[in-house]
Design an enzyme around this catalytic site. Structure first.
Site, PDB file in Angstrom:
ATOM      1  N   VAL A   8       6.259   4.216  13.593  1.00 27.85           N
ATOM      2  CA  VAL A   8       4.893   4.360  14.112  1.00 27.85           C
ATOM      3  C   VAL A   8       4.108   3.123  13.679  1.00 27.85           C
ATOM      4  CG1 VAL A   8       2.798   5.759  14.092  1.00 27.85           C
ATOM      5  CG2 VAL A   8       5.044   6.862  14.018  1.00 27.85           C
ATOM      6  N   HIS A  59       4.319   9.189   8.469  1.00 26.12           N
ATOM      7  CA  HIS A  59       4.749  10.418   7.785  1.00 26.12           C
ATOM      8  C   HIS A  59       4.516  11.632   8.680  1.00 26.12           C
ATOM      9  CE1 HIS A  59       3.686   7.879   4.105  1.00 26.12           C
ATOM     10  NE2 HIS A  59       4.929   8.245   3.842  1.00 26.12           N
ATOM     11  N   SER A  62       2.384   2.945   3.470  1.00 25.20           N
ATOM     12  CA  SER A  62       1.436   3.221   2.384  1.00 25.20           C
ATOM     13  C   SER A  62       1.009   1.909   1.736  1.00 25.20           C
ATOM     14  CB  SER A  62       2.074   4.139   1.344  1.00 25.20           C
ATOM     15  OG  SER A  62       2.597   5.290   1.971  1.00 25.20           O
ATOM     16  N   ARG A  63       1.926   0.940   1.725  1.00 23.75           N
ATOM     17  CA  ARG A  63       1.637  -0.340   1.057  1.00 23.75           C
ATOM     18  C   ARG A  63       0.656  -1.211   1.851  1.00 23.75           C
ATOM     19  NH1 ARG A  63       7.325   0.207  -0.896  1.00 23.75           N
ATOM     20  NH2 ARG A  63       7.176   0.297  -3.157  1.00 23.75           N
ATOM     21  N   LYS A  78      11.613   2.978   9.865  1.00 23.16           N
ATOM     22  CA  LYS A  78      10.851   1.944   9.161  1.00 23.16           C
ATOM     23  C   LYS A  78      11.662   1.421   7.975  1.00 23.16           C
ATOM     24  CE  LYS A  78       7.239  -0.096   7.132  1.00 23.16           C
ATOM     25  NZ  LYS A  78       7.569   0.007   5.746  1.00 23.16           N
ATOM     26  N   ASP A  79      12.277   2.362   7.227  1.00 26.63           N
ATOM     27  CA  ASP A  79      13.138   1.997   6.094  1.00 26.63           C
ATOM     28  C   ASP A  79      14.572   2.109   6.588  1.00 26.63           C
ATOM     29  OD1 ASP A  79      11.071   1.905   3.730  1.00 26.63           O
ATOM     30  OD2 ASP A  79      10.577   3.640   4.938  1.00 26.63           O
ATOM     31  N   GLN A  97      17.512   2.313   4.194  1.00 27.93           N
ATOM     32  CA  GLN A  97      17.494   3.610   3.495  1.00 27.93           C
ATOM     33  C   GLN A  97      18.122   4.695   4.376  1.00 27.93           C
ATOM     34  OE1 GLN A  97      14.057   5.234   1.120  1.00 27.93           O
ATOM     35  NE2 GLN A  97      13.569   6.179   3.077  1.00 27.93           N
ATOM     36  N   MET A 127       3.159   1.114  10.223  1.00 29.94           N
ATOM     37  CA  MET A 127       2.370   1.835   9.217  1.00 29.94           C
ATOM     38  C   MET A 127       3.160   1.944   7.931  1.00 29.94           C
ATOM     39  SD  MET A 127       0.279   4.747  11.164  1.00 29.94           S
ATOM     40  CE  MET A 127      -0.769   4.293  12.529  1.00 29.94           C
ATOM     41  N   MET A 131       6.980   9.760  -0.406  1.00 28.39           N
ATOM     42  CA  MET A 131       6.289   9.392  -1.647  1.00 28.39           C
ATOM     43  C   MET A 131       4.775   9.520  -1.472  1.00 28.39           C
ATOM     44  SD  MET A 131       8.517   6.435  -3.442  1.00 28.39           S
ATOM     45  CE  MET A 131       7.844   5.062  -2.546  1.00 28.39           C
TER      46      MET A 131
HETATM   47  P1  AMP Z   1       7.631   6.805   1.977  1.00 29.93           P
HETATM   48  O1  AMP Z   1       6.557   7.789   1.622  1.00 29.93           O
HETATM   49  O2  AMP Z   1       7.128   5.412   2.188  1.00 29.93           O
HETATM   50  O3  AMP Z   1       8.830   6.901   1.062  1.00 29.93           O
HETATM   51  O4  AMP Z   1       8.164   7.247   3.412  1.00 29.93           O
HETATM   52  C1  AMP Z   1       8.604   8.558   3.634  1.00 29.93           C
HETATM   53  C2  AMP Z   1       9.317   8.602   4.973  1.00 29.93           C
HETATM   54  O5  AMP Z   1       8.419   8.182   5.980  1.00 29.93           O
HETATM   55  C3  AMP Z   1      10.515   7.647   5.025  1.00 29.93           C
HETATM   56  O6  AMP Z   1      11.587   8.283   5.722  1.00 29.93           O
HETATM   57  C4  AMP Z   1       9.974   6.479   5.788  1.00 29.93           C
HETATM   58  O7  AMP Z   1      10.945   5.748   6.494  1.00 29.93           O
HETATM   59  C5  AMP Z   1       9.032   7.179   6.761  1.00 29.93           C
HETATM   60  N1  AMP Z   1       8.036   6.226   7.258  1.00 29.93           N
HETATM   61  C6  AMP Z   1       7.264   5.378   6.533  1.00 29.93           C
HETATM   62  N2  AMP Z   1       6.510   4.615   7.351  1.00 29.93           N
HETATM   63  C7  AMP Z   1       6.832   4.982   8.627  1.00 29.93           C
HETATM   64  C8  AMP Z   1       6.406   4.557   9.915  1.00 29.93           C
HETATM   65  N3  AMP Z   1       5.502   3.593  10.070  1.00 29.93           N
HETATM   66  N4  AMP Z   1       6.951   5.156  10.994  1.00 29.93           N
HETATM   67  C9  AMP Z   1       7.886   6.133  10.852  1.00 29.93           C
HETATM   68  N5  AMP Z   1       8.326   6.580   9.658  1.00 29.93           N
HETATM   69  C10 AMP Z   1       7.812   6.014   8.560  1.00 29.93           C
END
Ligand code: AMP
Length: 301
Positions: free
Chosen positions: A176, A37, A186-187, A149-150, A153, A184, A30
């Site tokens: 990460v 990411h 985005s929020r 992280k998710d 999901q 880490m 997203m």
């Molecule tokens: P998002 O943009 O938040 O939907 O995340 C996109 C992808 O990045 C998802 O598969 C998340 O699980 C992964 N992601 C988000 N934060 C992290 C993180 N800190 N470490 C590893 N993967 C992440």
């Protein structure tokens, strides 16, 4: 790197790559990229000929009172980071491209969506499952990279790909973290200067729970309580849930057993910002394997 907005054009790129016997690595996101990411993009880059990243803030996975409108965006910065990570194709469709008509079809994964985040976000995983199924159908046979992280999901996506015979291999990648342990996200951009250091308590809670297991605790309620207690020391954080469940199907357990992968998962709020974090672990006789950066040896699953 090329940026594509149209479904048909992305499908063509991916079909064309496979015709040339090139493998496709796919990273759904997203946007508002951070090093988490980028780690997924790098994992895809190291294993595949064509690397596709989708950037789509999917409205159907946000509840009516959630942060869809406020969700952080930075299209130019994201394009720069993706290009620097060696991404070949950035797919950034408009909402009308993904949802040109009211959807009469949806994908619902049962069971594994009931607990953890599914309990407080009842429509979230339906939105995720449906958009991921659409993206898998557009990209076609590939290896898709998701962050642990998710974690819920990741389990949902693995299950939908298996149940619907979608020819996508789903790979889970380690979380990460920031130097103080905060996962880490985005929020994290929403956190105030007080909330930001307070949020690292989630990492310390995971660490505390795993130490508890390392010192011989096998009772799930007590392992969970170790994490709850640590979060409660931070007045700026309010815990939504802390659970220790089986890693593959998120089933509840009462006692930890040898050779089974578990996940300890947390969700908490700092003000209006909802944060999640987790760590996986497995007991192998006297050894505990776990995936918690800075505190052990990460494992690929
Ligand atoms: P998002 O943009 O938040 O939907 O995340 C996109 C992808 O990045 C998802 O598969 C998340 O699980 C992964 N992601 C988000 N934060 C992290 C993180 N800190 N470490 C590893 N993967 C992440």
């Amino acid at each position: 790197m090329i940026t594509i907005e149209r479904i048909g054009a992305l499908r063509e790129q991916c079909d064309d790559a496979r015709r040339r016997e090139c493998s496709v690595g796919f990273v759904p996101t997203m946007g508002f990229f951070h090093d988490g990411h980028v780690s997924l993009m790098e994992a895809a880059r190291s294993a595949h000929d064509l690397v596709v990243v989708s950037l789509f803030v999917n409205p159907t996975q946000f509840g009516p009172t959630e942060d869809l409108d406020a969700y952080p965006r930075d299209a130019e910065g994201d394009a720069r980071r993706a290009a620097a990570a060696g991404v070949d194709v950035l797919f950034a469709p408009l909402i009308e491209e993904m949802y040109p008509r009211p959807m009469l079809t949806s994908v619902r994964v049962e069971g594994v969506t009931d607990g953890l985040c599914g309990a407080s976000r009842p429509h979230h995983f339906g939105g995720v499952a449906t958009v991921v199924t659409k993206l898998f159908s557009i990209v076609g046979p590939c290896t898709a990279y998701f962050g642990k992280k998710d974690y819920q999901q990741l389990v949902v996506v693995r299950r939908l790909a298996a149940d619907l015979d979608i020819p996508v291999e789903v790979v889970g990648c380690s979380i990460v973290r920031e130097p103080d342990g905060l996962a880490m996200s985005s929020r994290n951009a929403y956190l105030s200067s007080d909330e930001r250091p307070a949020a690292a308590v989630l990492y310390r809670a995971l660490e505390g729970a795993i130490k508890n297991v390392m010192s011989g605790e096998r009772n799930v309620a007590r392992v969970r309580d170790a994490a709850v207690e640590i979060v409660s020391t931070e007045p700026l954080m309010s815990l939504e849930y802390a659970e220790v469940v089986r890693g593959d199907d998120l089933a509840s357990v009462t006692q930890l057993e040898n050779g089974v992968e578990y996940v300890i998962a947390l969700a908490a709020r700092a003000g209006a910002t909802r944060l999640i974090d987790n760590a996986t672990f497995q007991i192998d006789g006297h050894d505990i394997h776990f995936d918690l950066y800075g505190f052990g040896t990460p494992r690929e699953t």
